[in-house]
Design an enzyme around this catalytic site. Sequence first.
Site, PDB file in Angstrom:
ATOM      1  N   THR A  74       0.925  -0.897  -0.109  1.00 14.56           N
ATOM      2  CA  THR A  74      -0.093   0.027  -0.011  1.00 14.56           C
ATOM      3  C   THR A  74       0.812   1.072  -0.032  1.00 14.56           C
ATOM      4  O   THR A  74       1.977   1.181   0.665  1.00 14.56           O
ATOM      5  CB  THR A  74      -1.093   0.200   0.965  1.00 14.56           C
ATOM      6  OG1 THR A  74      -1.613   1.229   1.091  1.00 14.56           O
ATOM      7  CG2 THR A  74      -0.120   0.063   2.509  1.00 14.56           C
ATOM      8  N   ARG A  75       0.224   2.248  -0.578  1.00 16.57           N
ATOM      9  CA  ARG A  75       0.842   3.472  -0.518  1.00 16.57           C
ATOM     10  C   ARG A  75       0.005   4.704   0.026  1.00 16.57           C
ATOM     11  O   ARG A  75       0.206   5.916   0.016  1.00 16.57           O
ATOM     12  CB  ARG A  75       1.294   4.266  -1.801  1.00 16.57           C
ATOM     13  CG  ARG A  75       0.284   4.608  -2.846  1.00 16.57           C
ATOM     14  CD  ARG A  75       1.029   5.146  -4.208  1.00 16.57           C
ATOM     15  NE  ARG A  75      -0.131   5.859  -4.874  1.00 16.57           N
ATOM     16  CZ  ARG A  75      -0.818   5.276  -5.812  1.00 16.57           C
ATOM     17  NH1 ARG A  75      -0.785   3.969  -6.050  1.00 16.57           N
ATOM     18  NH2 ARG A  75      -1.613   5.949  -6.641  1.00 16.57           N
ATOM     19  N   HIS A 111      -8.043   1.895   4.819  1.00 12.67           N
ATOM     20  CA  HIS A 111      -9.495   1.905   5.055  1.00 12.67           C
ATOM     21  C   HIS A 111     -10.376   0.607   5.322  1.00 12.67           C
ATOM     22  O   HIS A 111      -9.417  -0.471   5.189  1.00 12.67           O
ATOM     23  CB  HIS A 111     -10.423   2.847   4.041  1.00 12.67           C
ATOM     24  CG  HIS A 111      -9.931   2.371   2.722  1.00 12.67           C
ATOM     25  ND1 HIS A 111     -10.619   1.222   2.108  1.00 12.67           N
ATOM     26  CD2 HIS A 111      -9.379   2.904   1.420  1.00 12.67           C
ATOM     27  CE1 HIS A 111     -10.233   1.053   0.802  1.00 12.67           C
ATOM     28  NE2 HIS A 111      -9.494   2.098   0.378  1.00 12.67           N
ATOM     29  N   HIS A 140      -9.688  -2.069   2.761  1.00 13.73           N
ATOM     30  CA  HIS A 140      -8.436  -2.791   2.835  1.00 13.73           C
ATOM     31  C   HIS A 140      -8.627  -3.757   4.185  1.00 13.73           C
ATOM     32  O   HIS A 140      -7.763  -4.890   3.984  1.00 13.73           O
ATOM     33  CB  HIS A 140      -7.380  -1.790   3.136  1.00 13.73           C
ATOM     34  CG  HIS A 140      -6.946  -0.673   1.730  1.00 13.73           C
ATOM     35  ND1 HIS A 140      -6.624   0.442   1.949  1.00 13.73           N
ATOM     36  CD2 HIS A 140      -7.076  -1.058   0.605  1.00 13.73           C
ATOM     37  CE1 HIS A 140      -6.593   1.123   1.024  1.00 13.73           C
ATOM     38  NE2 HIS A 140      -6.763   0.155  -0.202  1.00 13.73           N
ATOM     39  N   ARG A 191      -8.037  -3.965  -6.833  1.00 12.91           N
ATOM     40  CA  ARG A 191      -8.528  -3.076  -7.948  1.00 12.91           C
ATOM     41  C   ARG A 191      -7.156  -1.946  -8.192  1.00 12.91           C
ATOM     42  O   ARG A 191      -6.880  -1.507  -7.299  1.00 12.91           O
ATOM     43  CB  ARG A 191      -9.771  -2.611  -7.584  1.00 12.91           C
ATOM     44  CG  ARG A 191     -10.378  -1.365  -8.682  1.00 12.91           C
ATOM     45  CD  ARG A 191     -11.586  -0.889  -8.222  1.00 12.91           C
ATOM     46  NE  ARG A 191     -11.985   0.395  -8.914  1.00 12.91           N
ATOM     47  CZ  ARG A 191     -11.463   1.484  -8.980  1.00 12.91           C
ATOM     48  NH1 ARG A 191     -10.645   1.799  -7.898  1.00 12.91           N
ATOM     49  NH2 ARG A 191     -11.791   2.265  -9.723  1.00 12.91           N
TER      50      ARG A 191
END
Length: 872
Positions: free
Chosen positions: A198-199, A203, A206, A292
Site C-alpha cells: 500500500t501507499r 480503510h 483494505h 483493484r
Amino acid sequence: MTNIDGISPHGGELINRVLHADQREDARKRATSLPQIALGPVSLADLEMLSVGAMSPLTGFMTRADYERVVGEMRLADGNVWSIPVTLPVSTEVAAGIHEGQEVALTESDGHILALMTVKEKFTYDKHCEAREVFRTEDDKHPGVARLYKQGDVLLGGPIWLIDFPANREFLEFRHTPVETRRMFARRGWKTIVGFQTRNPIHRSHEYIQKVALEIVDGLLLHPLVGETKADDIPADVRMASYQSLLRDYYPPDRVLLGVFPAAMRYAGPREAIFHALCRKNYGCTHFIVGRDHAGVGKYYGSYDAQKIFDEFAPEELGITPLMFENTFYCKKCGGIVSAKTCPHGDEDHVIFSGTEVRRRLEAGEPLPAEFTRPEVYKVLVDGMKAKRGEQETKAAVPIAAIPIVAQWGGRKVLVIGLDCAEPSLVFDRWRDELPNFDRLMSGGVYGNLESCIPAITVPAWSVMMSSKDPGQLGIYGFRNRADYSYDKMTIATGSAVKEDRVWDILSRAGKQVVTIGVPGSYPPRPVNGVMVGCFLSPSAKSQYTYPPEIKDQIAAWVGEYLVDVPQFRTEDKDFLLKQIYDMTDQHFVVVKKLLTEKPWDFAMFVEMGVDRIHHGMWKYTDPSHPKFEPGNKWQNSIRDYYKKLDSYIGQVLALVPQDTVVLVVSDHGAKTMHGGIAVNEWLIRNGWLALKDESPIKITPFEKVEVDWSKTRAWGSGGYYGRVFLNVAGREPQGIIPQADYERVRDELAEGLKSIPAPDGRAIGTLAFKPEKVYREVKNIPPDLIVYFGNLDWRAVGSLGLGSIYTFENDTGPDDANHAQHGMFIVYDPAHDGGGKRTEAHIMDIAPTVLDLMGLPVPRDMNGQVIRVNL
C-alpha cells in the site's frame, strides 16, 4: 549470496550485496579516489533494495541485455520473470567521464559514500519505447513517464556493493530486510504469509480483504511503500502513524508484522503488480494481495489489468500465489463490507470515496464516515496532515503523536526486573552491603529514586510506566473507577481498560519478541509477539491467564498450581503470610527462568508482587520509626531476609541471560510507615458535606452499605492508600446540588478543609489535594474531583463509617502496616556503557522511552518521558 528456509527467493538465492564490517573501511577509502555519482531518490531506493536482496536475483543495476528483455518481454536475460527496469540513469556529460570496466562510487547528494559499482556497460536507450511498454502510455502527465523523460539519457549497468545505507532513512524499527522477515516468520511458526502493498492509509475495505486473506494463511506482512511517491500522496510518516493506530486495536498482533517497503513508487500498474509480488516473495511471502487498480494512477490502466497480467505467466515462474480481490466497499443495506459479487444493492447504498476525495477531506479537516475508515485512523490522519501543513507554512517541524524521535542507542536485548513497592532507601542505603547483585548493577550503572505517578499505586502505575502516559491519559485513577456519574456504579481497571500502547505492543508490531510475566495490567492477557503471563489481577490459575493459552499448561507442569498472588496477605498469622510470600516468589522465579531460557525474546519483563505483600504485612516489625515497632520481635529481619532472597534470585536470572543484555530494575512506588487512617466520610459528615438518611452506623460499615441523602450531600469519598473525593454537581450527578457555576469555589473550599485536618495531637500533617486537570496532560473517563494524600501518604484514607472518630489506627480492610511512598527505585545497567554508579533521579514515565531507545526503536512523540542515559 545467502539462502534461508521458507519459500525460495526469486531466482533461487537471496542476494546479499552488503559488505562485511571488516571490508567497509577499505572500500570507503578506495571510493574517495573514484569517480562519484550522486543518486536521486529512485536510485537510492533501488540501491537499498538491491543490496539487501529484495530485488533478487539482481546483483546491481541492469546491463543492456537484461534491460532490453525486461522492457520487451518482462524477463531477464536468463529467462527469469522480471517486469520493471532497474537502471542507473546518468547525464551524457557524466557518462562521458566513465568507461566500461571502471569502478565508481555511488553517493548521496551531499557526497556521503554509499556503495561501489563496477560499470560493466554504459548504453543509451529509447525512453519512449520504455514508456509505451512499461507504463502503457507516452503521456508525460503520467508521473512515471514524466520521471522517465527527465532522467539521464545514458544507463550504467553493473554489480554493486553497499558500504553504508543512506543517512536519512526513516522507520528504522520497521525496515526489516528479507533475511530478517524470513527469520521473524520462522520464529512465529508461519508457513504461509500474505503480503499487502500500500501507499495509502488503510480503510475498511483494505482491512476486510486483509482479514479475509488471514483466514487462509498464517500471517500478514503489512508492507507499505515508503520510497518516493507523488507530491500529493499522503506522507509516509503520517501513513505509518495511521497503520500503527489501526493495528493496535483491530488486528491480532501475533498474526501481523508491520514492515516498510523501501522502494520508490513507479505507478506502472500491471507491471508494478508483478514487481511488487516478486519482491514480497523475496521477503518470504507465499501469497500476495492484488486488488483493484494495483499501483495505478489516473485512467491509464483498466481496473483489473493488474490482476489479469498474472495470467501471462505460469504459476511456477512467479513462485508466489496472487490473491485477487474485487473492489470492496461498505453497503448501508447489507450493513458491512461487500463487493459487486456479494451485494445486490445500488450505488446509492454504497460508501465509496476516491483517493483524491479522501485527500481533499483530510486537507480540509472534513470527516470521513466510520463506514469508510476507523475513527482512530481518521484522527491520526487529519492531525498528521494539519501538522504537515504547519511544517510547510512555518518551515519548522510540528510534532504529532506517533511520529518518532530517532533512537540514539541500538538494538539490544533488554530485561526489566519489576519489584512492586520496592523501597529505594532499603536497597540503596540500609541493606546495600547485603545485596551483592543489586550492588553490582548499581555500581556499573546509574540508579536513584523513581518518581511515581499520582496516585502512586500499582494500578495504574505499571501501565503508566510502560506506556509513558499519565493516569489521566489512560483514564485510570485507581483499582476501582467510576463507570459513569451515578453514585454506585464502579468498574475494575483490568488490562482491558488500558487503551494506550505499552512497550510490548510497540515491540510486537516491530517484530521484536517479548516475554512478560506478572506485569500489573496484563490480565486478561493480550496477544503479543511472544509470551504474556497475566498479573495479580488474574482470578486464579484456573482462569486463562496466559498468552498463548498453552503456556498455562507448561507452567502447571513446572510448578503445579501457579500462584498469581498471595491468597491471604491481610492476615494476623505472620508465619503463614511469610510462607505464602516465599512459596509464590519461588514459583514465580521458576517460571521466569524457564521462559527466559526456553522461549526466544528480545525484551523480557517480570514483576514480583511479593515485595508489596511483605511490606504491607510486615512493615511494623521491621521499621523502627513505626509507632507499633517492638525491638527484638521475631520478625524484625523478615523484610531484610526477603530482599536478600530476591537478590539471590536476581543473580540466578542474570546468569541465564546474554552478558550484553541491558538490565533495568524498577519499582512502581516505594513504601513508608503508615501512622494511621483518616476516615474521610466521617469527616465529611461532621463538617456538613455528607448526609445520611439514618443515624451513622455504630459498627464499621462500608460506605456502599449506608443510605445517603443525596439531596443534602455535597461530597463523598472513597478510601485506600490515598483518598478520592467526589462532588455532587447539579446536572452531572443524578441528584446533584452544587451549581456548576460554584464548582471551582466549592472544590477549593473542600480541598482546604481536607488539608487542614490535623493529627490527633493537633499537629499539621501536610495533606496534599490534587485537581486531576492540574496534574494530568489530559483527563479521560471520570476522575475524582480531588485526589487526596493524607499526611502526604503518612496516613491512608478510610472510606468506611462507624469508627466513632475521624482517626483510626487499624485498617478497615485488614492488617496493613505500610503506605505507598511517592518515589520508587530504578537501576539501569548497560554492559556497553559504564555508568560509574552515578546516583540520579528519574520519573516513572521515563522507563518506556528508555527501553525503546535501548532496543533501537524510535520513541513516539506522544510519550511523556525522557530517555535515561547511562554514561552521560
